[in-house]
Motif scaffolding. Structure first.
Motif, PDB file in Angstrom:
ATOM      1  N   LEU A   1      12.238  14.420 -63.161  1.00 29.10           N
ATOM      2  CA  LEU A   1      12.163  12.974 -62.998  1.00 29.10           C
ATOM      3  C   LEU A   1      12.295  12.690 -61.507  1.00 29.10           C
ATOM      4  O   LEU A   1      13.369  12.789 -60.926  1.00 29.10           O
ATOM      5  N   THR A   2      11.187  12.330 -60.878  1.00 30.95           N
ATOM      6  CA  THR A   2      11.121  12.310 -59.417  1.00 30.95           C
ATOM      7  C   THR A   2      10.881  10.943 -58.805  1.00 30.95           C
ATOM      8  O   THR A   2      10.907  10.804 -57.582  1.00 30.95           O
ATOM      9  N   LYS A   3      10.620   9.930 -59.609  1.00 34.90           N
ATOM     10  CA  LYS A   3      10.321   8.603 -59.078  1.00 34.90           C
ATOM     11  C   LYS A   3      11.218   7.558 -59.751  1.00 34.90           C
ATOM     12  O   LYS A   3      11.495   7.635 -60.955  1.00 34.90           O
ATOM     13  N   VAL A   4      11.639   6.566 -58.961  1.00 38.92           N
ATOM     14  CA  VAL A   4      12.580   5.542 -59.413  1.00 38.92           C
ATOM     15  C   VAL A   4      11.954   4.165 -59.234  1.00 38.92           C
ATOM     16  O   VAL A   4      11.570   3.788 -58.120  1.00 38.92           O
ATOM     17  N   PHE A   5      11.867   3.419 -60.334  1.00 38.15           N
ATOM     18  CA  PHE A   5      11.371   2.035 -60.294  1.00 38.15           C
ATOM     19  C   PHE A   5      12.529   1.136 -60.709  1.00 38.15           C
ATOM     20  O   PHE A   5      13.018   1.210 -61.833  1.00 38.15           O
ATOM     21  N   TYR A   6      12.975   0.253 -59.808  1.00 38.13           N
ATOM     22  CA  TYR A   6      14.171  -0.545 -60.050  1.00 38.13           C
ATOM     23  C   TYR A   6      13.896  -1.818 -60.852  1.00 38.13           C
ATOM     24  O   TYR A   6      12.818  -2.401 -60.788  1.00 38.13           O
ATOM     25  N   SER A   7      14.929  -2.248 -61.576  1.00 36.02           N
ATOM     26  CA  SER A   7      14.957  -3.586 -62.170  1.00 36.02           C
ATOM     27  C   SER A   7      16.410  -4.021 -62.236  1.00 36.02           C
ATOM     28  O   SER A   7      17.223  -3.552 -61.441  1.00 36.02           O
ATOM     29  N   ASP A   8      16.759  -4.906 -63.189  1.00 41.34           N
ATOM     30  CA  ASP A   8      18.101  -5.476 -63.126  1.00 41.34           C
ATOM     31  C   ASP A   8      18.886  -5.443 -64.429  1.00 41.34           C
ATOM     32  O   ASP A   8      20.015  -5.946 -64.473  1.00 41.34           O
TER      33      ASP A   8
ATOM     34  N   GLY B   1      29.761  -0.786 -63.292  1.00 38.84           N
ATOM     35  CA  GLY B   1      30.083  -2.022 -63.987  1.00 38.84           C
ATOM     36  C   GLY B   1      30.241  -3.204 -63.054  1.00 38.84           C
ATOM     37  O   GLY B   1      30.844  -4.212 -63.427  1.00 38.84           O
ATOM     38  N   TYR B   2      29.686  -3.121 -61.853  1.00 37.99           N
ATOM     39  CA  TYR B   2      29.885  -4.169 -60.850  1.00 37.99           C
ATOM     40  C   TYR B   2      28.742  -5.169 -60.745  1.00 37.99           C
ATOM     41  O   TYR B   2      28.971  -6.374 -60.756  1.00 37.99           O
ATOM     42  N   LEU B   3      27.511  -4.688 -60.604  1.00 30.17           N
ATOM     43  CA  LEU B   3      26.385  -5.575 -60.356  1.00 30.17           C
ATOM     44  C   LEU B   3      25.185  -5.146 -61.197  1.00 30.17           C
ATOM     45  O   LEU B   3      25.068  -3.981 -61.574  1.00 30.17           O
ATOM     46  N   PRO B   4      24.276  -6.086 -61.493  1.00 26.61           N
ATOM     47  CA  PRO B   4      23.131  -5.772 -62.358  1.00 26.61           C
ATOM     48  C   PRO B   4      22.031  -4.997 -61.646  1.00 26.61           C
ATOM     49  O   PRO B   4      21.205  -5.562 -60.931  1.00 26.61           O
ATOM     50  N   VAL B   5      22.046  -3.682 -61.845  1.00 26.83           N
ATOM     51  CA  VAL B   5      20.992  -2.800 -61.349  1.00 26.83           C
ATOM     52  C   VAL B   5      20.559  -1.912 -62.502  1.00 26.83           C
ATOM     53  O   VAL B   5      21.390  -1.446 -63.281  1.00 26.83           O
ATOM     54  N   ALA B   6      19.276  -1.694 -62.625  1.00 31.75           N
ATOM     55  CA  ALA B   6      18.734  -0.766 -63.620  1.00 31.75           C
ATOM     56  C   ALA B   6      17.582  -0.012 -62.978  1.00 31.75           C
ATOM     57  O   ALA B   6      17.096  -0.382 -61.900  1.00 31.75           O
ATOM     58  N   ALA B   7      17.137   1.039 -63.641  1.00 30.98           N
ATOM     59  CA  ALA B   7      16.012   1.807 -63.110  1.00 30.98           C
ATOM     60  C   ALA B   7      15.249   2.471 -64.242  1.00 30.98           C
ATOM     61  O   ALA B   7      15.817   2.794 -65.295  1.00 30.98           O
ATOM     62  N   THR B   8      13.969   2.646 -64.010  1.00 32.62           N
ATOM     63  CA  THR B   8      13.099   3.403 -64.896  1.00 32.62           C
ATOM     64  C   THR B   8      12.614   4.600 -64.088  1.00 32.62           C
ATOM     65  O   THR B   8      11.949   4.428 -63.063  1.00 32.62           O
ATOM     66  N   MET B   9      12.980   5.800 -64.540  1.00 32.59           N
ATOM     67  CA  MET B   9      12.637   7.021 -63.811  1.00 32.59           C
ATOM     68  C   MET B   9      11.476   7.726 -64.515  1.00 32.59           C
ATOM     69  O   MET B   9      11.405   7.741 -65.747  1.00 32.59           O
ATOM     70  N   THR B  10      10.587   8.284 -63.720  1.00 30.63           N
ATOM     71  CA  THR B  10       9.414   8.936 -64.288  1.00 30.63           C
ATOM     72  C   THR B  10       9.145  10.271 -63.604  1.00 30.63           C
ATOM     73  O   THR B  10       9.660  10.567 -62.528  1.00 30.63           O
ATOM     74  N   THR B  11       8.278  11.040 -64.261  1.00 21.55           N
ATOM     75  CA  THR B  11       7.829  12.308 -63.700  1.00 21.55           C
ATOM     76  C   THR B  11       6.682  12.069 -62.720  1.00 21.55           C
ATOM     77  O   THR B  11       6.075  10.995 -62.675  1.00 21.55           O
ATOM     78  N   GLU B  12       6.383  13.087 -61.944  1.00 20.07           N
ATOM     79  CA  GLU B  12       5.260  13.012 -61.012  1.00 20.07           C
ATOM     80  C   GLU B  12       3.948  12.801 -61.768  1.00 20.07           C
ATOM     81  O   GLU B  12       3.045  12.098 -61.291  1.00 20.07           O
TER      82      GLU B  12
END
Length: 451
Positions: free
Chosen positions: A111-118, A290-301
């Motif tokens: 899993l090499t790429k990170v796409f952020y959301s909240d 548990g502090y702030l709203p961060v999320a991520a979707t991780m994917t393969t190359e």
């Protein structure tokens, strides 16, 4: 003694007059005296009247180090002195880059790429759109359906609800949703044991893939523990077989690690229990401690490369959020990961979970406890009317609600999942803390089901 400039009565009135609480029947809420939290200290929350409660569900499953943690507080202050927010649309910021690097380092390899959301829901929404467009970009336009699992919960946005399968939460929205294929999540207690439950799931998945793989984009699964359905534990080996089938039939595997990630099950990510690497992995909750709203979707190359093209080809992933990669959130997430490593917290959870299991074992003998389920610091205690027939309590009896209300009076906050009592303590909870929380739950269960 109040620790708020407003009286409890004033705040309760304003709460009832102006606020609409999530997952809450407000008619019941307004008739009761609400808990109103003023501050946190360690693994406890203190209300405006000064009463302290164990945070027995980690503030909806996301607290890691407890509340008011100096290292995490300071990370936010330091970043605030630089910049509070800067968009990732067409540019980047320092904490978002450094956090992406660390997430790739600790994630299952590949899993090499990170796409952020909240939030977890938006991470899942992204995963669904990403999986769908992946096949469109490759020219396989027929692969547009999804497979989900019975009683799945993946969040509350429309795409996430579409791959959800808890009737109470999702059925009313059915006209708004796309319809996935649904296979059973193995539920040994309500089946004929682990092997039979797992075999049924695998057989249903394989038959579906044999017949429909050409039209299926992805399989989405809550790995190892299905959370909102009642802390259902997947039998060993089942997830690995599902991953093998997805690969065999060329279907993407989405692992929803929103609830199970960041040490909650005794591994950094639940996928590690089976040694699998999904094509897409969604993460949130514990990412910032548990502090702030961060999320991520991780994917393969492999997934990333399907979108990597000349501008004119229009293969861009047209998705984003205003606060994507927020510097404050990413900065505290980096501090959270550093602190987890310094404290060897994942190993600590793995070790302490064995002690927690010993503490929970006596509850299994209670006359109205059907099963105690535990993986790491994720616990579900299923209450039944009849232990021998496994007859459930009727929804209207509010058994879970009554037990958690009793626990609240004893100084423990948690929420039920129907007739399943949940215990999801902060990861830094000591053995003494865990014992105190289990004792409160035991007394509360006995009072409501036997008293």
């Amino acid at each position: 003694m109040s620790i708020s400039p407003y009286s409890y009565e004033e705040l309760a009135r304003k709460n009832k007059e102006y606020l609409w609480n999530p997952f809450t029947q407000m008619k019941d809420y307004i008739a009761d005296d609400p808990v109103i939290i003023a501050r946190g200290e360690g693994i406890k929350l203190i209300d405006v009247q000064g009463k302290a409660y164990y945070d027995g569900f980690s503030s909806v499953w996301l607290n890691v180090h407890g509340h008011n943690v100096p290292e995490l507080n300071q990370a936010i202050v330091d970043q605030l002195n630089q910049v509070a927010h800067s968009t990732l649309l067409g540019m980047a910021n320092i904490p978002s880059i450094l956090l992406a690097e660390q997430l790739v380092r600790i994630a299952p390899p590949g899993l090499t790429k990170v796409f952020y959301s909240d939030s977890g829901a938006t991470a899942v929404e992204i995963a669904i759109k990403m999986a769908f467009q992946y096949w469109q970009n490759l020219g396989k336009i027929g692969k547009r359906s999804f497979i989900t699992m019975k009683n799945a919960y993946h969040g509350d946005t429309i795409g996430a609800v579409s791959v959800g399968a808890i009737p109470l939460y999702h059925e009313v929205y059915r006209p708004l949703l796309f319809s996935p294929y649904t296979i059973p999540y193995p539920y040994p207690y309500r089946h004929e044991g682990e092997k039979s439950a797992a075999d049924t799931t695998i057989a249903c998945l394989e038959q579906l893939l044999e017949e429909k793989a050409d039209e299926i984009a992805a399989l989405i699964v809550e790995p190892v523990v299905q959370g909102a359905s009642g802390m259902i534990l997947m039998p060993d080996g089942c997830l690995q077989k599902m991953a093998e089938l997805a690969k065999k039939y060329d279907v993407l595997l989405i692992a929803d690690e929103v609830a199970t990630g960041f040490g909650r099950t005794g591994k950094m990510f639940a996928c590690e229990h089976e040694g699998i690497v999904p094509d897409i992995m969604t993460i949130a909750k514990g990412i910032t401690g548990g502090y702030l709203p961060v999320a991520a979707t991780m994917t393969t190359e492999r997934v990333y490369q399907a979108f990597y093209a000349d501008y004119e080809e229009q293969k861009t992933f047209f998705h984003g959020h205003s606060y994507t990669g927020n510097p404050l959130g990413c900065a505290v997430a980096l501090a959270n990961l550093r602190l987890m490593e310094q404290r060897r917290l994942v190993d600590e959870v793995a070790q302490k979970s064995e002690k927690l299991g010993e503490m929970l074992r006596p509850l299994a003998a209670f006359p109205h406890v059907g099963e105690v389920r535990q993986k790491g610091f994720m616990v579900g205690i299923e209450l039944v009317r009849d232990k021998h027939t496994k007859e459930s309590y009727h929804w209207n009896e509010r058994i879970g609600v009554r037990v958690t209300k009793s626990a609240r009076e004893r100084g423990l906050l948690t929420r039920p999942l129907g007739n399943v009592i949940v215990l999801i303590p902060p990861l830094v909870s000591t053995e003494d803390d865990l014992a105190a929380m289990v004792d409160i739950l035991a007394a509360s269960i006995r009072e409501v089901t036997e008293g």
